[in-house]
Enzyme design. Structure first.
Site, PDB file in Angstrom:
ATOM      1  CG  PHE A  89      46.719 -17.455  41.198  1.00  0.00           C
ATOM      2  CD1 PHE A  89      46.092 -16.859  42.285  1.00  0.00           C
ATOM      3  CD2 PHE A  89      46.471 -18.799  40.951  1.00  0.00           C
ATOM      4  CE1 PHE A  89      45.236 -17.580  43.108  1.00  0.00           C
ATOM      5  CE2 PHE A  89      45.614 -19.527  41.766  1.00  0.00           C
ATOM      6  CZ  PHE A  89      44.995 -18.919  42.839  1.00  0.00           C
ATOM      7  N   GLY A  98      58.174 -20.380  47.960  1.00  0.00           N
ATOM      8  CA  GLY A  98      59.048 -19.477  47.221  1.00  0.00           C
ATOM      9  C   GLY A  98      58.723 -19.299  45.755  1.00  0.00           C
ATOM     10  CG  ASN A 127      45.400 -10.370  48.380  1.00  0.00           C
ATOM     11  OD1 ASN A 127      45.810 -11.039  49.320  1.00  0.00           O
ATOM     12  ND2 ASN A 127      45.472 -10.797  47.135  1.00  0.00           N
ATOM     13  CE1 TYR A 134      52.964  -9.511  45.022  1.00  0.00           C
ATOM     14  CE2 TYR A 134      51.043  -8.151  45.461  1.00  0.00           C
ATOM     15  CZ  TYR A 134      51.625  -9.233  44.831  1.00  0.00           C
ATOM     16  OH  TYR A 134      50.867 -10.027  44.013  1.00  0.00           O
TER      17      TYR A 134
END
Length: 168
Positions: A89, A98, A127, A134
């Site tokens: 998180f 970044g 999400n 990802y």
């Protein structure tokens, strides 16, 4: 670690890490499910035989702005350990700079340094920002696998059944 904003979690980071985990739970629409305390996290990370590890990301002022909490798993198919990312998180006001990528890079570096074969985590299917992030890193969704969990009453019932069966 190559990014100076990323470091291993320290005892002094525990309050900020707990706050970030609670913020993550709220983001994931389950704030009432998160019961993590500073004492629990401190014991898990810094107790006599830690099974949980972590990294933090810091903002320009040096304040903790992100957290990655992880533990080891093992692949019987590969015959090697892997790293399982429990929580990642970054505070919303720090996203886009970044820090999330830097945290995941640090975990990938950890895998390479230790000879771990996998870096795995789960993401909620709604999400989309995280899923896109990802995928941009090369992560592959394991759509054929379904996460299962026993907790609460179901865990108690199964554990009690096993204990009772063993006495017979």
């Amino acid at each position: 670690m190559t990014d100076s904003r990323i470091r291993r979690i320290a005892r002094a980071d525990v309050p900020a890490a707990v706050a970030l985990v609670h913020e993550l739970a709220a983001y994931e629409r389950e704030p009432e499910s998160c019961r993590l305390t500073e004492e629990q996290l401190s014991r898990a990370l810094f107790g006599p035989d830690p099974k949980l590890f972590g990294h933090v990301a810091t903002d320009a002022d040096g304040a903790v702005a992100g957290v990655a909490l992880w533990f080891l798993n093992f692949s019987t198919w590969r015959g090697e350990h892997g790293l399982y990312l429990e929580d990642l998180f970054v505070r919303p006001d720090q996203r886009g700079g970044g820090l999330g990528r830097a945290l995941l890079t640090a975990l990938a570096e950890e895998c390479l340094a230790q000879g771990y074969e996998r870096l795995e985590w789960v993401v909620l299917d709604w999400n989309e920002p995280a899923i896109g992030f990802y995928r941009s890193l090369g992560a592959v969704a394991m759509d054929d696998w379904t996460v299962n969990r026993l907790t609460g009453e179901a865990l108690q019932a199964l554990g009690a059944a096993a204990a009772t069966a063993g006495r017979g």
